[in-house]
Design an enzyme around this catalytic site. Structure first.
Site, PDB file in Angstrom:
ATOM      1  N   CYS A  64      -5.115  -1.944   8.263  1.00  0.00           N
ATOM      2  CA  CYS A  64      -3.944  -1.157   8.660  1.00  0.00           C
ATOM      3  C   CYS A  64      -3.511  -0.244   7.520  1.00  0.00           C
ATOM      4  O   CYS A  64      -3.570  -0.618   6.347  1.00  0.00           O
ATOM      5  CB  CYS A  64      -2.802  -2.094   9.049  1.00  0.00           C
ATOM      6  SG  CYS A  64      -1.226  -1.276   9.368  1.00  0.00           S
ATOM      7  N   CYS A 362      15.623   9.936  -1.709  1.00  0.00           N
ATOM      8  CA  CYS A 362      14.366   9.274  -1.343  1.00  0.00           C
ATOM      9  C   CYS A 362      13.201   9.863  -2.124  1.00  0.00           C
ATOM     10  O   CYS A 362      12.043   9.612  -1.782  1.00  0.00           O
ATOM     11  CB  CYS A 362      14.119   9.376   0.161  1.00  0.00           C
ATOM     12  SG  CYS A 362      14.029  11.076   0.779  1.00  0.00           S
TER      13      CYS A 362
END
Length: 405
Positions: A64, A362
């Site tokens: 993944c 961020c």
């Protein structure tokens, strides 16, 4: 076969050897071999593992692409992310107190975008594989909040209902206090038959709201998010902090940074993540480029009890930042821009000289750039609080207090 010694972790969490040679899923101090493709090492074999290497908690980790750092012990990740913040500031000659990083727990992510497509036997949904467009199923994901995991089955059902055999849809699912909020992109064009089918699915599946591209198909019940004392129904796709714990950490830092201020402007306010909790003690003015998010904020404020006045304005702060004469009526400013930072607004803040700024970011690189401009204008960077709400990834959040005498 050539051996490579990993010297450090790069900005995206890859190990880096001399060259530079980038080696995914390796750690500093490890000796590795592999096949060099350009400057990236593939088919990696660990010859000498680091003492900080751990067994990934999720069985999907190697296939993944959702996580990058599950092979590293938690203290290693925490120290690395803190160092990324420190190095970004050091590039501008800035030193300050950097507080211990606050990390969200496993199984806490409340939003995810699943890739879904039809198969010969039905449908599948999950995340794209590492550096691949192949969809990997993730039934035992250790990242997502358990209620969010139900979104995988919903994404599969929507692929069957609204996509062609070879197409792939993106299904963004967000938890709320009243059920899942689901938004789909990349599906079939809407017609009356598909609208009716999707409307029925919204009812039978129990999801709160279903949006197809930009059209709300059905809202069985408003997908409420709670910001302080207010209940807000954000528009589909609206920004939301990734985890409740991360949001709480950032909010606590913002509240500390502006404590005692009576008039505060919240810039890039979104749907009120900071505006509405701060309205418990201060008059607030929220500024945001998306009018729909401000409408949601305003409705939440009007329905809440005990909050002080909250005004708002829809405004593109990149093209039309608040000017000094507008800013000088505030005791403090909260700033939460996207990754690009807020260069234009920072220039006006530097001229205005607002006493305190709570900066939420961020992107440590653009945060450091903006902070350097404020320091040149006479501000002090009092402290930085790193927050890791994107666990096992390379993303880093932070909140900081700047003040000016």
């Amino acid at each position: 076969m050539t051996k490579y010694t990993i010297e450090r972790l790069g900005l995206y969490g890859d190990g880096i050897a001399a060259g530079p040679v980038f080696a995914p899923m390796t750690l500093p101090g490890e000796v590795v071999t592999g096949t060099l493709d350009g400057n990236t090492l593939k088919d990696i074999r660990i010859v000498t593992p680091s003492a900080d290497r751990v067994a990934p908690p999720c069985r999907h980790f190697k296939s993944c692409g959702g996580c990058h750092l599950q092979h590293a012990a938690d203290p290693v990740v925490a120290n690395w992310k803190t160092d990324v913040v420190r190095q970004a500031l050091a590039a501008h000659g800035i030193e300050t107190e950097i507080r211990p990083i606050l990390t969200s727990p496993a199984q806490s992510r409340r939003r995810a975008t699943f890739s879904a497509k039809r198969t010969k036997k039905g449908a599948m949904a999950g995340f794209h594989g590492r550096a691949s467009d192949v969809v990997v199923e993730i039934p035992d994901c250790k990242l997502l909040d358990p209620p969010l995991m139900a979104g995988i089955g919903i994404a599969e059902d929507l692929a069957l209902l609204g996509t062609s055999r070879k197409a792939e849809i993106a299904v963004t699912v967000t938890t709320s206090e009243r059920g899942l909020d689901v938004q789909v992109s990349g599906g079939k064009p809407l017609d009356e038959a598909l609208r009716n089918t999707l409307g029925g699915f919204c009812e039978t599946s129990g999801i709160a709201r279903l949006t197809w591209e930009d059209e709300v198909i059905a809202m069985r019940i408003p997908p409420i998010q709670r910001f302080g004392a207010a209940e807000v129904c954000p528009p589909p796709g609206a920004f939301l902090q990734a985890t409740p714990q991360g949001e709480a950490a950032l909010l606590a830092a913002v509240q500390e940074a502006v404590a005692g201020a009576k008039r505060i402007s919240d810039l890039f306010a979104g749907s009120g993540t900071f505006t509405l909790p701060l309205a418990q003690n201060a008059q607030m003015h929220a500024v945001e480029g998306e009018a729909a998010m401000l409408d949601a904020l305003d409705r939440g404020w009007r329905m809440a009890q005990g909050l002080k006045t909250v005004s708002h304005a829809a405004r593109d702060l990149f093209r039309r930042p608040l000017l000094p004469d507008e800013l000088k009526r505030f005791d403090a400013v909260v700033l939460d821009p996207p990754r690009a930072g807020a260069e234009a607004q920072i220039s006006e803040l530097a001229r205005a000289g607002v006493a305190r700024i709570a900066y939420v970011s961020c992107n440590p690189v653009t945060f450091a750039r903006d902070t350097a401009q404020l320091l040149q204008a006479g501000y002090t960077l009092d402290w930085v609080q790193p927050v890791d709400q994107f666990r096992w990834s390379s993303h880093i959040e932070l909140a900081a207090q700047l003040s000016r005498a």
